[in-house]
Design an enzyme around this catalytic site. Structure first.
Site, PDB file in Angstrom:
ATOM      1  N   TYR A 257       0.841  -1.197   0.000  1.00 10.48           N
ATOM      2  CA  TYR A 257       0.000   0.000   0.000  1.00 10.48           C
ATOM      3  C   TYR A 257       0.879   1.253   0.000  1.00 10.48           C
ATOM      4  O   TYR A 257       0.597   2.224  -0.703  1.00 10.48           O
ATOM      5  CB  TYR A 257      -0.902   0.011   1.240  1.00 10.48           C
ATOM      6  CG  TYR A 257      -1.899  -1.127   1.286  1.00 10.48           C
ATOM      7  CD1 TYR A 257      -3.091  -1.047   0.581  1.00 10.48           C
ATOM      8  CD2 TYR A 257      -1.649  -2.267   2.031  1.00 10.48           C
ATOM      9  CE1 TYR A 257      -4.019  -2.082   0.630  1.00 10.48           C
ATOM     10  CE2 TYR A 257      -2.560  -3.307   2.078  1.00 10.48           C
ATOM     11  CZ  TYR A 257      -3.739  -3.213   1.381  1.00 10.48           C
ATOM     12  OH  TYR A 257      -4.642  -4.249   1.432  1.00 10.48           O
TER      13      TYR A 257
ATOM     14  N   ASN B   6     -13.105  -1.509  -4.868  1.00  8.36           N
ATOM     15  CA  ASN B   6     -12.920  -2.200  -6.143  1.00  8.36           C
ATOM     16  C   ASN B   6     -14.141  -3.041  -6.505  1.00  8.36           C
ATOM     17  O   ASN B   6     -14.480  -3.972  -5.791  1.00  8.36           O
ATOM     18  CB  ASN B   6     -11.678  -3.099  -6.032  1.00  8.36           C
ATOM     19  CG  ASN B   6     -11.434  -3.890  -7.295  1.00  8.36           C
ATOM     20  OD1 ASN B   6     -12.051  -3.635  -8.326  1.00  8.36           O
ATOM     21  ND2 ASN B   6     -10.530  -4.843  -7.203  1.00  8.36           N
TER      22      ASN B   6
ATOM     23  N   CYS C 196      -6.612  -6.432  -6.863  1.00  5.10           N
ATOM     24  CA  CYS C 196      -6.323  -5.747  -5.612  1.00  5.10           C
ATOM     25  C   CYS C 196      -5.664  -6.699  -4.614  1.00  5.10           C
ATOM     26  O   CYS C 196      -5.062  -6.260  -3.643  1.00  5.10           O
ATOM     27  CB  CYS C 196      -7.592  -5.152  -5.024  1.00  5.10           C
ATOM     28  SG  CYS C 196      -8.919  -6.322  -4.840  1.00  5.10           S
ATOM     29  N   HIS C 197      -5.760  -8.003  -4.870  1.00  2.59           N
ATOM     30  CA  HIS C 197      -5.130  -8.952  -3.951  1.00  2.59           C
ATOM     31  C   HIS C 197      -3.607  -8.912  -4.052  1.00  2.59           C
ATOM     32  O   HIS C 197      -2.921  -9.484  -3.226  1.00  2.59           O
ATOM     33  CB  HIS C 197      -5.644 -10.366  -4.224  1.00  2.59           C
ATOM     34  CG  HIS C 197      -5.409 -10.817  -5.641  1.00  2.59           C
ATOM     35  ND1 HIS C 197      -6.258 -10.489  -6.672  1.00  2.59           N
ATOM     36  CD2 HIS C 197      -4.411 -11.536  -6.189  1.00  2.59           C
ATOM     37  CE1 HIS C 197      -5.794 -11.008  -7.796  1.00  2.59           C
ATOM     38  NE2 HIS C 197      -4.669 -11.641  -7.539  1.00  2.59           N
TER      39      HIS C 197
ATOM     40  N   GLU D  98      -1.313 -17.641  -7.571  1.00  2.00           N
ATOM     41  CA  GLU D  98      -0.440 -16.919  -8.495  1.00  2.00           C
ATOM     42  C   GLU D  98       1.035 -17.202  -8.261  1.00  2.00           C
ATOM     43  O   GLU D  98       1.837 -17.177  -9.189  1.00  2.00           O
ATOM     44  CB  GLU D  98      -0.692 -15.411  -8.377  1.00  2.00           C
ATOM     45  CG  GLU D  98      -2.052 -15.004  -8.878  1.00  2.00           C
ATOM     46  CD  GLU D  98      -2.140 -13.507  -9.165  1.00  2.00           C
ATOM     47  OE1 GLU D  98      -1.108 -12.826  -9.095  1.00  2.00           O
ATOM     48  OE2 GLU D  98      -3.259 -13.045  -9.441  1.00  2.00           O
TER      49      GLU D  98
END
Length: 153
Positions: free
Chosen positions: A94, A115, A123-124, A149
DNA sequence: GACGACTTGTTAT
DNA sequence: ATAACAAGTCGTC
């Protein structure tokens, strides 16, 4: 009058897709892409479904080609648009985004919580400097997405 | 290192 | 106006 016309035109059409994790409906993804056209709409939702399936098989999928209409403030748009560009498998904090956009980390988190399309706007991939940070649908989902991911078990 | 207080920008009411 | 936050930093222990 003029403003009304612009707005009704920019609403265009929307595609909704339900996202399931562990057989549990987790959230609804809403898309839009181009002017009103039912043929294109059904085609895009098929492509989107395929992309989602690919994504949850752990394959790299680029969602940048989907054009998301954001009915949000300029600040939220700028944060969300930046987050869209974070590549698959990458993670930023952030604070990092706050520095680039000349704002505070807290404001970034606030914007991210708004979002409308998780996964498509990833956003993850934004975490806090000391841990995971938050996720509006529950942090465990954020953890699952990152595991997916980053190819961790 | 763990904890707490203070700072912080934006949105929601 | 002011409370509520998906955070960060600096101080004390």
């Amino acid at each position: 009058m003029w403003q009304e016309m612009i707005e009704s035109f920019s609403i265009r059409w929307k595609v909704y897709v339900n996202v399931y994790i562990r057989n549990e409906r987790v959230f609804k993804v809403c898309f839009s892409n181009g002017p009103v056209n039912e043929f294109i709409q059904s085609k895009v939702s098929k492509i989107l479904k395929k992309d989602m399936e690919k994504y949850f098989e752990g394959k790299k999928v680029d969602f940048v080609r989907y054009d998301v209409i954001l009915n949000k403030s300029n600040f939220v748009k700028s944060v969300l648009n930046y987050v869209r560009k974070i590549p698959y498998g990458n993670v930023v904090t952030y604070g990092f985004i706050a520095k680039i956009l000349n704002t505070s980390p807290r404001a970034v988190g606030r914007a991210l919580s708004l979002n409308p399309v998780p996964i498509v706007i990833p956003c993850h991939r934004v975490v806090s400097s000391n841990g995971l940070g938050g996720f509006s649908q529950g942090v465990w989902i954020k953890r699952e997405l990152l595991k997916l991911e980053l190819n961790l078990n």
